[in-house]
Design a protein around this motif. Structure first.
Motif, PDB file in Angstrom:
ATOM      1  N   MET A 147       0.818  -1.210   0.000  1.00 41.48           N
ATOM      2  CA  MET A 147       0.000   0.000   0.000  1.00 41.48           C
ATOM      3  C   MET A 147       0.858   1.270   0.000  1.00 41.48           C
ATOM      4  O   MET A 147       0.325   2.367  -0.053  1.00 41.48           O
ATOM      5  N   ASP A 148       2.165   1.100   0.072  1.00 43.86           N
ATOM      6  CA  ASP A 148       3.091   2.226   0.156  1.00 43.86           C
ATOM      7  C   ASP A 148       3.492   2.677  -1.251  1.00 43.86           C
ATOM      8  O   ASP A 148       4.269   2.014  -1.935  1.00 43.86           O
ATOM      9  N   ALA A 149       2.954   3.832  -1.683  1.00 40.55           N
ATOM     10  CA  ALA A 149       3.179   4.312  -3.054  1.00 40.55           C
ATOM     11  C   ALA A 149       4.320   5.310  -3.145  1.00 40.55           C
ATOM     12  O   ALA A 149       4.605   5.839  -4.209  1.00 40.55           O
ATOM     13  N   GLU A 150       4.977   5.597  -1.995  1.00 38.53           N
ATOM     14  CA  GLU A 150       6.010   6.631  -1.970  1.00 38.53           C
ATOM     15  C   GLU A 150       7.432   6.081  -1.923  1.00 38.53           C
ATOM     16  O   GLU A 150       8.323   6.580  -2.613  1.00 38.53           O
ATOM     17  N   THR A 151       7.635   5.063  -1.087  1.00 38.20           N
ATOM     18  CA  THR A 151       8.988   4.526  -0.896  1.00 38.20           C
ATOM     19  C   THR A 151       9.525   3.949  -2.203  1.00 38.20           C
ATOM     20  O   THR A 151       8.771   3.392  -2.988  1.00 38.20           O
ATOM     21  N   ASP A 152      10.849   4.100  -2.402  1.00 38.08           N
ATOM     22  CA  ASP A 152      11.472   3.530  -3.606  1.00 38.08           C
ATOM     23  C   ASP A 152      11.188   2.030  -3.710  1.00 38.08           C
ATOM     24  O   ASP A 152      11.340   1.293  -2.730  1.00 38.08           O
TER      25      ASP A 152
END
Ligand SMILES: [Zn+2]
Length: 458
Positions: A147-152
């Protein structure tokens, strides 16, 4: 050449010239050197460059930025689209490139309603424009938390490798056409969020009446250093379901009394991959895995299988979970993350070449024979019957059989352009059987397993 041999050759040539309808009685060649050209044409350097480009978009999470030109899923899919267009320019505009978008709604691993966008490039077939052989990779990637759309989340192996392989196969095959059936090169999205892209494209295929010979879904084709400590660049896995789920219903096919538990259409595609790799590759072997996918896990061939289309998952033999679905970090001296440095580009090249060889062979082959039937209970011999394939690209048919315990077809016979054939003194109880259609230059359709009995003479 001796005089005697010369005279004998002349005599043979005269015999051949006088033989009627030679094209229908002579077995087509068993191999085609154009396939070797295709295999040699695949470039590890270009695959590496594409994997680096895809990884450089930072994250390709389905919910990442869609507007940036340098980061996120939007930039990635636009780059793939442009790359297909460039490939098309090199073949005089031979590819039809388009976006295939489907809206998915909040729930599960989808935090908000969104569009999942695939990129499709079709190399249109000359004889069977609506019949497709499909190679797919995935556009999207994920960090430790889906669900993490920001982390590389560079997703270099999962699944920039499959996407780069698909682009490279398009580069090579567009220079080798025309093909009898259409070849579709596909970047699917929303995989990590629940196989949404594959579901969308399978729906389009159903709506538009695509006939699909095979889906070769490539998901992780670049890792040769396994978590199990094995380093192996000479094998890969082909996952295939046994039979389509609706066929398990007892009224569809009597598995208990007639057999066929391991002979569904997707399994025949796995056998086909195995056969082509054995025929054309040195030092590479396809391992058939008799399962839909890895234990409890999924991939983008499954939505196609669910829609009734044959398809398999192609991937490395040895996965490495430290380099998969992991944020880039070092913990207790262990370097986690799906980074470019861990990808074996030469291995990805081999698996891409295997795909390209199978795609070409299937796309040069006729469609599989319809209505394959079998007879022979309480008889000394087994008879197979089928409807002739409607195609200008058929030289005839080949009948296959094998021991009931053998994973691969063991024996075959070229039977010419007929719609029925009896294998004398082959008792039906002791073998499994199938039929393939063959093109004049020797390319074979997948084998079709007979799912109906008939009575000869009717
Ligand atoms: Zn994944």
């Amino acid at each position: 050449m001796s005089t005697l041999r010369f005279v004998a050759t002349l005599f043979l040539a005269a015999l051949l010239l006088s033989a009627p309808a030679a094209a229908q009685t002579t077995s087509p060649p068993a191999s085609d050197t154009r396939i070797l050209e295709i295999i040699d044409g695949v470039s590890a350097d270009r695959i590496e460059a594409d994997i680096r480009t895809l990884a450089d978009f930072g994250t390709r999470n389905t919910f990442s930025d869609t507007l940036s030109t340098t980061r996120g899923i939007g930039a990635a899919r636009r780059w793939i689209f442009d790359e297909f267009e460039k490939i098309s320019e090199e073949c005089g505009g031979c590819l039809e490139v388009f976006y295939d978008a489907a809206e998915v709604f909040a729930g599960g691993r989808v935090p908000e309603d969104t569009w999942v966008v695939n990129v499709v490039a079709v190399l249109r077939g000359t004889d069977h424009p609506d019949r497709y052989v499909i190679m797919s990779g995935d556009i999207d990637s994920r960090a430790s938390n889906t669900m993490d759309a920001e982390t590389d989340a560079p997703g270099a192996n999962d699944n920039a490798s499959g996407m780069a392989g698909t682009l490279e196969a398009a580069r090579v095959l567009t220079q080798m056409g025309p093909f009898s059936s259409s070849v579709a090169f596909v970047g699917l999205s929303g995989e990590e969020q629940g196989l949404h892209g594959g579901r969308g494209l399978a729906q389009r295929a159903t709506n538009q009446g695509w006939e699909i010979t095979a889906v070769l879904n490539n998901d992780m084709i670049g890792n040769s250093r396994g978590i199990d400590g094995v380093v192996d660049n000479t094998t890969f896995r082909v996952f295939s379901e046994a039979v389509p789920v609706p066929d398990y219903q007892p009224d569809r096919w009597s598995y208990r009394t007639l057999g066929g538990e391991v002979d569904g259409p997707s399994r025949q595609i796995a056998r086909y991959v195995h056969r082509i790799v054995d025929e054309y590759f040195l030092n590479l072997r396809a391992i058939m895995i008799y399962r839909l996918d890895r234990f409890g896990r999924g991939g983008h061939h499954t939505p196609f299988n669910n829609a009734g289309f044959p398809g398999v998952r192609i991937m490395e033999t040895h996965e490495n979970y430290i380099w998969q679905h992991q944020d880039i970090r070092t913990e207790n001296g262990i370097a986690y993350g799906d980074v470019v440095e861990n990808v074996d580009f030469d291995y990805a090249k081999k698996l891409t070449a295997a795909n390209a060889a199978v795609l070409a062979s299937l796309a040069w082959a006729p469609p599989p024979p319809p209505q394959v039937r079998i007879a022979g209970a309480v008889q000394p011999s087994t008879t197979l019957a089928w409807d002739r394939v409607e195609s200008p690209n058929v030289a005839g048919y080949k009948v296959y059989w094998r021991d009931t315990t053998s994973p691969q077809w063991q024996w075959s016979r070229w039977v010419g352009d007929v719609d029925q054939y009896t294998l004398e003194n082959i008792v039906i109880d002791n073998y499994l059987f199938g039929v393939a259609a063959v093109s004049p230059d020797g390319h074979e359709s997948p084998v079709v397993f007979p799912t109906r009995q008939f009575r000869p003479g009717r």
